[in-house]
Design an enzyme around this catalytic site. Structure first.
Site, mmCIF file in Angstrom:
data_model
loop_
_atom_site.group_PDB
_atom_site.id
_atom_site.type_symbol
_atom_site.label_atom_id
_atom_site.label_comp_id
_atom_site.label_asym_id
_atom_site.label_seq_id
_atom_site.Cartn_x
_atom_site.Cartn_y
_atom_site.Cartn_z
ATOM 1 N N CYS A 14 0.846 -1.193 0.000
ATOM 2 C CA CYS A 14 0.000 0.000 0.000
ATOM 3 C C CYS A 14 0.883 1.244 0.000
ATOM 4 O O CYS A 14 1.891 1.266 0.695
ATOM 5 C CB CYS A 14 -0.873 -0.035 1.261
ATOM 6 S SG CYS A 14 -2.031 1.319 1.370
ATOM 7 N N PRO A 15 0.595 2.226 -0.798
ATOM 8 C CA PRO A 15 -0.607 2.450 -1.607
ATOM 9 C C PRO A 15 -0.436 2.086 -3.080
ATOM 10 O O PRO A 15 -1.281 2.442 -3.893
ATOM 11 C CB PRO A 15 -0.810 3.957 -1.459
ATOM 12 C CG PRO A 15 0.591 4.501 -1.484
ATOM 13 C CD PRO A 15 1.409 3.458 -0.731
#
Length: 75
Positions: A14-15
């Protein structure tokens, strides 16, 4: 399930799966389907939330071992 483009976001944290998903969906025409493969556990919630926020439709999601698969229809 049929898709018009496949995005391999496996191994990304992430992200990055969301960043790459946004870029890939921007390259598609309205109504086309993007298939996303990710291994980040957070992507399950992140992709669903991103679809809702962006107005795109999460058509289907599935798990294949450690890989999460999402089919997103561009709105």
């Amino acid at each position: 399930m049929n898709s018009n483009k496949v995005l391999n976001a496996t191994g990304l944290a992430c992200p990055m799966p969301i960043v790459r998903t946004k870029k890939a969906i921007d390259e598609l025409e309205v109504g086309k389907v993007l298939e996303v493969h990710a291994t980040d556990k957070g992507s399950k919630a992140d992709i669903a939330a991103w679809c809702k926020a962006s107005g795109n439709e999460l058509v289907h999601q599935d798990e294949d071992g450690d890989v999460f698969k999402f089919w997103i229809k561009k709105a």
